[in-house]
Structures are given as structure tokens and as C-alpha cells.
Design a protein around this motif. Structure first.
Motif, PDB file in Angstrom:
ATOM      1  N   PRO A  96      -9.422   0.123   3.475  1.00  0.00           N
ATOM      2  CA  PRO A  96      -9.722  -0.184   2.072  1.00  0.00           C
ATOM      3  C   PRO A  96     -10.181  -1.629   1.903  1.00  0.00           C
ATOM      4  N   GLU A  97     -10.963  -1.870   0.880  1.00  0.00           N
ATOM      5  CA  GLU A  97     -11.511  -3.198   0.637  1.00  0.00           C
ATOM      6  C   GLU A  97     -10.409  -4.245   0.502  1.00  0.00           C
ATOM      7  N   VAL A 112      -3.119  -0.529  -3.295  1.00  0.00           N
ATOM      8  CA  VAL A 112      -3.831   0.505  -2.548  1.00  0.00           C
ATOM      9  C   VAL A 112      -2.995   1.776  -2.574  1.00  0.00           C
ATOM     10  N   VAL A 169     -14.636   6.387  -0.680  1.00  0.00           N
ATOM     11  CA  VAL A 169     -13.246   6.129  -0.296  1.00  0.00           C
ATOM     12  C   VAL A 169     -13.210   5.885   1.210  1.00  0.00           C
ATOM     13  N   TRP A 217       0.870  -1.171   0.000  1.00  0.00           N
ATOM     14  CA  TRP A 217       0.000   0.000   0.000  1.00  0.00           C
ATOM     15  C   TRP A 217       0.907   1.222   0.000  1.00  0.00           C
ATOM     16  N   HIS A 233      -7.725   5.075  -2.548  1.00  0.00           N
ATOM     17  CA  HIS A 233      -8.522   4.047  -1.889  1.00  0.00           C
ATOM     18  C   HIS A 233      -8.738   4.275  -0.399  1.00  0.00           C
ATOM     19  N   TRP A 234      -7.951   5.171   0.194  1.00  0.00           N
ATOM     20  CA  TRP A 234      -7.992   5.289   1.659  1.00  0.00           C
ATOM     21  C   TRP A 234      -7.431   6.647   2.049  1.00  0.00           C
ATOM     22  N   ASP A 241      -8.950   7.351  -8.044  1.00  0.00           N
ATOM     23  CA  ASP A 241      -7.951   6.286  -7.904  1.00  0.00           C
ATOM     24  C   ASP A 241      -7.236   6.300  -6.553  1.00  0.00           C
TER      25      ASP A 241
END
Length: 258
Positions: free
Chosen positions: A230-231, A150, A202, A126, A170-171, A168
Motif C-alpha cells: 500500500p502507498e 491501512v 488496490v 494496518w 488498500h491491500w 476502502d
């Protein structure tokens, strides 16, 4: 001070193959890592000068429990004094330990992009950049160029209002500054980022209000704890038993061939 479990709410462990840094933007002014080196001088004989710790490179391989690992909580992996050869060794350890998630955070967005094509961006990486006020929003544009699983923003210490383009991304982590000379974070700054994240779907993580200590102001934002991840984290947790099995097989094979 070596790699250890941590009280940082959004991670499980820290891993510091390098320590030391230098200030590049206002978020660095009251650097907590520099303060630690001054407090525990016996653990940091080089002070806050950039120092490589090759002896720590293999540490994550000994951590059997799948963990979120914050890489270089005491430094910046993309610091200009970190040799590219050493950076590649760090990424190789990451590749060899797929049961962990590695959270890398930098303020050196230009070097990050310059080297990105020469690095292997494994799924357990990430990548994030720090954005403390609107003057440094351009770091997000650089981050978008990185092919990490991520991409995340650390808005800590948050020093002003932010209008974010979260395409784009994610977190997002938000936190106020802590320490004797902390700069207070305004409620509306945190609320605005939360609302932007909610609008763009997000994940939003509110780390702390800050104050004289990191826990002084608590973690409630509008009466709620915001611990969204994040997923990719949920997917990784589902797969971690598979990762552990792979890790144990490698360990047994290594013992048999030793």
C-alpha cells in the motif's frame, strides 16, 4: 519461540504478545501455528491454549530498525480470551513506537468492531481480516468500519473463488496452503483477485502457491512476482529517519534520567 525475523514475505518481523488460538473457520483447519506448537513443545508449555506473554510487551521498543511487524503470527489479538486491558497495553506499545508499522490480522471481526471505538488507531497500524472463501466475505464489511490507516485482506489459504468489494480496502494478500495436507489453490482464483485489485487500484501481493512446503510452488503468478505494498508503506519509509531520530532522543533522555 520468541519474536524474531521471519520468512513471511510481506513483513519483516513477528511479535507475539499472545500465543495460542482455536479454530473458527475452514482456513484454520491445518493451522501452521498450531503445528509449530506441537513441533516445538519445549517453547510452548501451554500447547496451543491462549497464553498471554506480558514479558514480550516491550520488545518492539528495543528494535531500532524501522520494521513491518506482524502482530501475533501465533495467535489472534482479538481472540475472546485476550483481556481488553491487555489489548490496550499492546496498542500503547504501538503508539510509543511510531518508527514501526504493525500489521494486525484477525478472524474475530465481530470483536474487532465491538472494541474499535475504545482503541486508539495510530497511523502505524494496518488492520486486516482473513477471507479464505466466499462464505467469509462478510468479514470485509466489518473491516471497513475500522479507522485504520491501512485496511487489508489476507486471502490465505485461498480455498475458493472470491468476488470482492474492495471499497476502502488498500491491500490484498493471496497465498495457497502449505503442509502435508494442503488444499490446492486454483490458478483462476488467484488471477481473478489480482485482476479485481488492478481494476480497483488496490495493491496486490502474491505470497505463494503453497504445497507440501511453503516454497514448493514458488511465487510466480503468470510469470511475475507480485510484491505490491500500500502507498502508506512508501510514505512511512520516507519518514523513518524522522522516527529514528525521535526514538534516539527518547533513549538518550531515558538514560539521563535513569
Amino acid at each position: 519461540m520468541v519474536s524474531t525475523h521471519t520468512g513471511i514475505e510481506w513483513t519483516d518481523r513477528t511479535w507475539n504478545p499472545t500465543t495460542g488460538c482455536n479454530k473458527v473457520s475452514p482456513g484454520c483447519t491445518h493451522c501452521y501455528a498450531e503445528a509449530i506448537t506441537k513441533r516445538f513443545t519445549q517453547n510452548f508449555p501451554q500447547g496451543f491454549a491462549l497464553t498471554l506473554h506480558r514479558e514480550r510487551l516491550q520488545e518492539p521498543k528495543r528494535w531500532r530498525k524501522p520494521s513491518r511487524i506482524f502482530v501475533n503470527s501465533m495467535s489472534d489479538l482479538f481472540h475472546e480470551e485476550v483481556p481488553f486491558s491487555f489489548l490496550k497495553e499492546v496498542f500503547e506499545v504501538i503508539r510509543e513506537t511510531p518508527w514501526h508499522i504493525y500489521q494486525i490480522l484477525t478472524k474475530r471481526h465481530e470483536r474487532l468492531v465491538d472494541l474499535a471505538d475504545q482503541l486508539d488507531w495510530h497511523e502505524n497500524i494496518w488492520m486486516g481480516v482473513s477471507v479464505e472463501n466466499q462464505d467469509y466475505i462478510h468479514r470485509v464489511d466489518y473491516l471497513r468500519k475500522i479507522p485504520a490507516k491501512v485496511r487489508f485482506l489476507s486471502c490465505e489459504p485461498l480455498l475458493g473463488a472470491l468476488q470482492l468489494d474492495l471499497t476502502d480496502i488498500h491491500w490484498v494478500i493471496v497465498g495457497g496452503e502449505s503442509g502435508n495436507r494442503y488444499r490446492p489453490m486454483k490458478l483462476e482464483w488467484a488471477q481473478s483477485i489480482r485482476d479485481q485489485c488492478n481494476s480497483d487500484h488496490v495493491a496486490f501481493f502474491f505470497k505463494q502457491w503453497g504445497g507440501r512446503t511453503s516454497k514448493a510452488g514458488g511465487r510466480l503468478l503468470d510469470g511475475q512476482i507480485w510484491d505490491e505494498m500500500p502507498e502508506a508503506w512508501n510514505l512511512h519509509r520516507q519518514q523513518r529517519e524522522e522516527y529514528l531520530t525521535l526514538s534516539n532522543r527518547k533513549s538518550r533522555k531515558a538514560r539521563l534520567t535513569a
